[in-house]
Structure formats: C-alpha cells, structure tokens
Design an enzyme around this catalytic site. Sequence first.
Site, mmCIF file in Angstrom:
data_model
loop_
_atom_site.group_PDB
_atom_site.id
_atom_site.type_symbol
_atom_site.label_atom_id
_atom_site.label_comp_id
_atom_site.label_asym_id
_atom_site.label_seq_id
_atom_site.Cartn_x
_atom_site.Cartn_y
_atom_site.Cartn_z
ATOM 1 N N LYS A 197 0.858 -1.183 0.000
ATOM 2 C CA LYS A 197 0.000 0.000 0.000
ATOM 3 C C LYS A 197 0.893 1.232 0.000
ATOM 4 C CE LYS A 197 -3.580 2.472 2.507
ATOM 5 N NZ LYS A 197 -4.546 2.442 3.613
ATOM 6 N N LYS A 249 -2.275 -1.494 -3.747
ATOM 7 C CA LYS A 249 -3.121 -0.313 -3.654
ATOM 8 C C LYS A 249 -2.270 0.936 -3.709
ATOM 9 C CE LYS A 249 -6.214 1.893 -0.394
ATOM 10 N NZ LYS A 249 -6.754 1.866 0.936
#
Length: 328
Positions: A197, A249
């Site tokens: 992320k 992400k």
Amino acid sequence: MAFPTHRPRRLRQTAALRRLVAETRLHPADLILPVFVREGLTEPVAITSMPGVVQHTQETLRRAAAEAAELGVGGIMLFGIPETRDATGSASLDPEGVLNRGIRGVKEEVGADVVVMSDLCLDEFTDHGHCGVLTADGVVDNDATLQIYGQMGVAQAEAGADMVGPSGMMDGQVAVIRQALDDAGRQDTAILAYAAKYSSAFYGPFREAVDSQLTGDRKTYQMDPANRREALLEVSLDLDEGADMVMVKPAMSYLDILRDVAEASDVSVSAYQISGEYAMIEAAAANGWIDRDAAVAESVLSIRRAGADTVLTYWATELARWIKEGRL
Ligand code: PBG
C-alpha cells in the site's frame, strides 16, 4: 501477391470474434464493493468528491449489501465513520461501534452469499487521523498499535466478518492479527493483507468520505511510490505472517507492481481502485471529456489484465449490473 502474411485484424472484425478471443473478462464474483457507514445518520450523505458514492446509514448499508448480493458481487468491504474519536480509536473495539454494527447488519442481510470484509485500521477512529496510536513525541507507535489491531480483528470477527483487511501498514500486523484471531477461536476468519500500500495523493476523496482528521501524511508507514522491489518484500513478509490474500493499492498508477505481485504470489491477489481513480473518471465524464461507461469498464478490465484476481471498486455493483444485462 499475398501481403501482409499476418493479419491480426482478422480477429477484430466483429463483436463475436472479439468476444471469442478476449483474454480477460469481468465477472461480478471478481469484484469487491467498498462501502462507508456513518454513525448518527438518519439519511445517507453524498460524498462530494465521489459522485454516486454515499456515507450510508445502517439501514441503507444493508440495502446496498443486498443489492450487491443480488447481482453476484463477490465481496463487500466496510469502512466505519464514528461520531466520536479519541487518541486510541477505542470506538473500533466497541461491539456497538459503527463498524462492528455495520458488519453485523450486513452479515445478517447477505449471510453466506457475499464475502463480508472489514477495514482493520485506526485512522477512521482516532482524533489525530493516523492509522496507529502515537508516542508522546507524536510518532506512530508500531508495536503499541499492533496490540489494538489484534483486538480489532477479534471484535470484527465476532461481529461476523468473514475476512479482515488490515490497511495500516504497520510492520508485523498480519502475524499479530492472525495470532489474536486464533487465540479467540477464530481460525476460520481470513486476512486480506494490504501488502503493498503506497502513500498516494490519490486517496484524497477517501479522506472526505471518512471525514479524516489527518493533518500531514502517512509517509512513515505507507510505501514510497518510487519503490518497486520493496513491494515484493512487503508481500513476502505478509505471506510468511499468514496472509490469505494480498493486495496492491492504489491500482492504476501501480500496474507494474500489480504484475510483479501477481507473478510472485501463490495466493489470490487483489487490487484497490481507489477513491482518486474513481473521482478522476467521474469528473472527466461529467465534463463530457470521456465516455463514462466505457472508461469505467476499461479501467477495471485493465486492472484484471495486469494481474488482479479481484478488484475493489466503487463501481462494483454497477459493473455487475452491466454484466448481468449483457452489456459487457
Ligand atoms: C486506511 C485506508 C485508506 C483507504 C483505504 N483504507 C486511506 C489512507 O490510507 O489514507 C483509501 C481508499 C480510497 O482512497 O479509496 N484505513
């Protein structure tokens, strides 16, 4: 003279030919719908920077979950927005807290038809907006945060979550949550690790969606967008710690990472098409600059093609409807 010898266009002539040779397809089961539920609402509230997305009441959340289930969406990921926040995000542990109530309601509504997932992070619950608790110096305290994450995992599993999604990027979070779940007899609750992320400017609209209290940034815990090799380290650590699925992400600016992770991972790989990706397409379409529906479908298809087995997208329900209607 037969020239050229190779004519790839031959297979592009008709919709039927193109459909036959398509290498990637969208299916509702591959889509995960992120949803927001906010405490104290009597009506849903529109999120200005994410046209079409709302903060739900407990009641409208259940209806959104039922609609997604009806259309065959694979999963639903819940985010909660509490009325009161504190330094340690204690509302996240309250069985009657907004997120845990939301999980319970959605689980009652959809049962085993859709995988019920919950965001396991403190940022929506802390009064400073960070994903963990702070030391006296205002630094995010990794190990103190882990203890709370473990308890949060258990609270969410007890509320009915099939899968928890730790998104805080604390070191060791998957191991601690796995241990806490196992100790509580929740061996069957799965973990979708937000493994790679990145600290992204494209989270902007989400901060409105959850009424984020953050000032500053998350650069001391989320990954640097400059780094590719490091994503594989994060993924391998999460797999060692017991992640059942891993996620990359954001999606669109990180398709190279997604491809790397898809090649390296022996578990199912998710990608999160985040709020800013959604907002950019909606805004351009609202201006008449792009064909909205075509851009939506292309964006999600491209994420699947890059290597995602499943995609978290705010368009999950809408896409599932298009697929059902034979439009995709
Ligand atoms: C943290 C979290 C964030 C998102 C999902 N989980 C925000 C952040 O890291 O700042 C962003 C999702 C999106 O932008 O759509 N709990």
